[in-house]
Design a protein around this motif. Structure first.
Motif, mmCIF file in Angstrom:
data_model
loop_
_atom_site.group_PDB
_atom_site.id
_atom_site.type_symbol
_atom_site.label_atom_id
_atom_site.label_comp_id
_atom_site.label_asym_id
_atom_site.label_seq_id
_atom_site.Cartn_x
_atom_site.Cartn_y
_atom_site.Cartn_z
ATOM 1 N N GLU A 27 0.859 -1.189 0.000
ATOM 2 C CA GLU A 27 0.000 0.000 0.000
ATOM 3 C C GLU A 27 0.890 1.231 0.000
ATOM 4 N N MET A 28 0.577 2.174 -0.898
ATOM 5 C CA MET A 28 1.406 3.378 -0.995
ATOM 6 C C MET A 28 0.636 4.503 -1.648
ATOM 7 N N ASN A 29 1.152 5.704 -1.537
ATOM 8 C CA ASN A 29 0.598 6.825 -2.256
ATOM 9 C C ASN A 29 0.901 6.667 -3.739
ATOM 10 N N TYR A 30 -0.062 7.069 -4.577
ATOM 11 C CA TYR A 30 0.120 6.904 -6.019
ATOM 12 C C TYR A 30 1.395 7.591 -6.516
ATOM 13 N N ALA A 31 1.736 8.728 -5.924
ATOM 14 C CA ALA A 31 2.922 9.472 -6.358
ATOM 15 C C ALA A 31 4.206 8.688 -6.104
ATOM 16 N N ASP A 32 4.167 7.739 -5.154
ATOM 17 C CA ASP A 32 5.359 6.959 -4.818
ATOM 18 C C ASP A 32 5.445 5.638 -5.583
ATOM 19 N N TYR A 33 4.419 5.338 -6.388
ATOM 20 C CA TYR A 33 4.377 4.039 -7.067
ATOM 21 C C TYR A 33 5.331 3.991 -8.254
ATOM 22 N N SER A 34 6.213 3.003 -8.238
ATOM 23 C CA SER A 34 7.110 2.749 -9.359
ATOM 24 C C SER A 34 7.355 1.248 -9.429
ATOM 25 N N ILE B 295 1.555 -8.089 -6.062
ATOM 26 C CA ILE B 295 2.720 -8.636 -6.759
ATOM 27 C C ILE B 295 2.767 -10.153 -6.597
ATOM 28 N N LYS B 296 2.941 -10.851 -7.709
ATOM 29 C CA LYS B 296 3.198 -12.300 -7.677
ATOM 30 C C LYS B 296 4.658 -12.505 -8.059
ATOM 31 N N VAL B 297 5.396 -13.242 -7.221
ATOM 32 C CA VAL B 297 6.813 -13.520 -7.497
ATOM 33 C C VAL B 297 7.007 -15.016 -7.692
ATOM 34 N N ASN B 298 8.167 -15.383 -8.190
ATOM 35 C CA ASN B 298 8.403 -16.770 -8.601
ATOM 36 C C ASN B 298 8.977 -17.652 -7.496
ATOM 37 N N ILE B 299 8.976 -17.177 -6.248
ATOM 38 C CA ILE B 299 9.462 -17.998 -5.144
ATOM 39 C C ILE B 299 8.408 -18.014 -4.045
ATOM 40 N N GLU B 300 8.436 -19.052 -3.211
ATOM 41 C CA GLU B 300 7.456 -19.183 -2.134
ATOM 42 C C GLU B 300 7.895 -18.456 -0.859
ATOM 43 N N SER B 301 9.183 -18.507 -0.547
ATOM 44 C CA SER B 301 9.675 -17.877 0.666
ATOM 45 C C SER B 301 10.053 -16.422 0.367
ATOM 46 N N ILE B 302 9.277 -15.493 0.900
ATOM 47 C CA ILE B 302 9.456 -14.079 0.545
ATOM 48 C C ILE B 302 9.840 -13.214 1.740
ATOM 49 N N SER B 303 10.258 -13.824 2.825
ATOM 50 C CA SER B 303 10.588 -13.032 4.015
ATOM 51 C C SER B 303 11.699 -12.024 3.735
ATOM 52 N N SER B 304 12.710 -12.429 2.971
ATOM 53 C CA SER B 304 13.814 -11.500 2.682
ATOM 54 C C SER B 304 13.345 -10.358 1.785
ATOM 55 N N ILE B 305 12.443 -10.651 0.852
ATOM 56 C CA ILE B 305 11.884 -9.596 -0.013
ATOM 57 C C ILE B 305 11.111 -8.594 0.827
ATOM 58 N N LEU B 306 10.272 -9.100 1.720
ATOM 59 C CA LEU B 306 9.465 -8.215 2.552
ATOM 60 C C LEU B 306 10.331 -7.363 3.468
ATOM 61 N N THR C 271 13.376 -6.364 2.855
ATOM 62 C CA THR C 271 14.002 -5.340 2.016
ATOM 63 C C THR C 271 13.026 -4.212 1.727
ATOM 64 N N LEU C 272 11.812 -4.561 1.339
ATOM 65 C CA LEU C 272 10.816 -3.543 1.021
ATOM 66 C C LEU C 272 10.475 -2.690 2.234
ATOM 67 N N GLU C 273 10.329 -3.315 3.389
ATOM 68 C CA GLU C 273 10.023 -2.565 4.600
ATOM 69 C C GLU C 273 11.181 -1.659 4.999
ATOM 70 N N TYR D 65 8.317 0.654 2.444
ATOM 71 C CA TYR D 65 7.108 0.154 1.810
ATOM 72 C C TYR D 65 6.217 -0.479 2.881
ATOM 73 N N VAL D 66 4.919 -0.286 2.750
ATOM 74 C CA VAL D 66 3.954 -0.862 3.687
ATOM 75 C C VAL D 66 3.404 -2.155 3.080
ATOM 76 N N VAL D 67 3.660 -3.276 3.757
ATOM 77 C CA VAL D 67 3.155 -4.570 3.306
ATOM 78 C C VAL D 67 1.770 -4.765 3.914
ATOM 79 N N LYS D 68 0.762 -4.726 3.070
ATOM 80 C CA LYS D 68 -0.630 -4.784 3.539
ATOM 81 C C LYS D 68 -1.099 -6.215 3.777
ATOM 82 N N ALA D 69 -0.651 -7.159 2.955
ATOM 83 C CA ALA D 69 -1.082 -8.556 3.092
ATOM 84 C C ALA D 69 -0.108 -9.455 2.356
#
Length: 220
Positions: free
Chosen positions: A133-140, A173-184, A186-188, A192-196
């Motif tokens: 979840e983010m402001n539209y101006a921050d979406y890339s 976002i759908k990614v090609n791996i099941e374990s995404i803890s490291s991705i999350l 990094t984003l946080e 970045y706000v991880v909504k679900a």
């Protein structure tokens, strides 16, 4: 992805002399609330269950209800997005598909739309899903992809939902791996706000429940 790629030939087509009673039985059998009506192989329009139920004479032919037909269809070269929009705009359970000459090709119902969504979002491919979840101006998307790829993963599909009230967007976002803890993580780290998240739990495949939950979310 075009409408012609998801055409079904299961739904019956109606003639002007079919009776209200018979059409209601077909609607119940095929679990739809609309059916296409034809006259001499020419598409006339859609009749709805509501209009049939509101007609007192169940032995009356459809020709008696022609003024209530909905003049809506989709071209076979239109995108699946156009199909979904028309289904939603007119609150349809199915929509006829015509070629550029106006010839009937088949129908698309929510069953076919769901099949299209599975393909579009790669939901039948191994991988996890998360929502930011983010402001539209921050979406890339390129910036989000860069963070994902820094964790040796790839974006398989993405979807953006707009909230006009607060000008925010939900990015699925759908990614090609099941374990995404490291991705999350990094984003946080980059605020970045991880909504679900929708991913496998240890020892539990959970694929059906996970994607059922995602589709319910996308439909809200």
């Amino acid at each position: 992805m075009l409408a012609k790629d998801y055409i079904s030939h299961e739904i019956p087509v109606l003639k002007m002399d079919d009776t209200v009673k018979q059409v209601l039985l077909w609607m119940e059998e095929y679990r739809v609330m609309h059916l296409p009506v034809f006259s001499n192989a020419s598409y006339i329009g859609l009749i709805s269950e509501a209009d049939l139920l509101g007609h007192a004479d169940t032995d009356a032919p459809l020709s008696k209800l022609e003024s209530r037909f909905m003049k809506v269809a989709v071209g076979d070269e239109r995108s699946v997005y156009d199909v979904i929009k028309l289904l939603d705009d007119y609150k349809l359970s199915m929509i006829p598909v015509l070629d550029k000459e106006g010839h009937f090709q088949g129908t698309i119902s929510y069953k076919e739309v769901m099949n299209a969504l599975v393909s579009m979002f790669n939901l039948n491919v191994e991988g996890a899903v998360f929502i930011l979840e983010m402001n539209y101006a921050d979406y890339s998307l390129s910036e989000i992809s860069r963070h994902i790829e820094s964790n040796d993963a790839r974006v398989l599909s993405s979807h953006v939902s707009f909230n006009e009230v607060n000008n925010n967007v939900d990015v699925t976002i759908k990614v090609n791996i099941e374990s995404i803890s490291s991705i999350l993580q990094t984003l946080e780290r980059y605020d970045y706000v991880v909504k679900a998240t929708f991913q496998d739990q240890a020892g539990d495949d959970g694929t059906t429940d996970r994607y059922d939950a995602l589709l319910r979310y996308l439909n809200t």
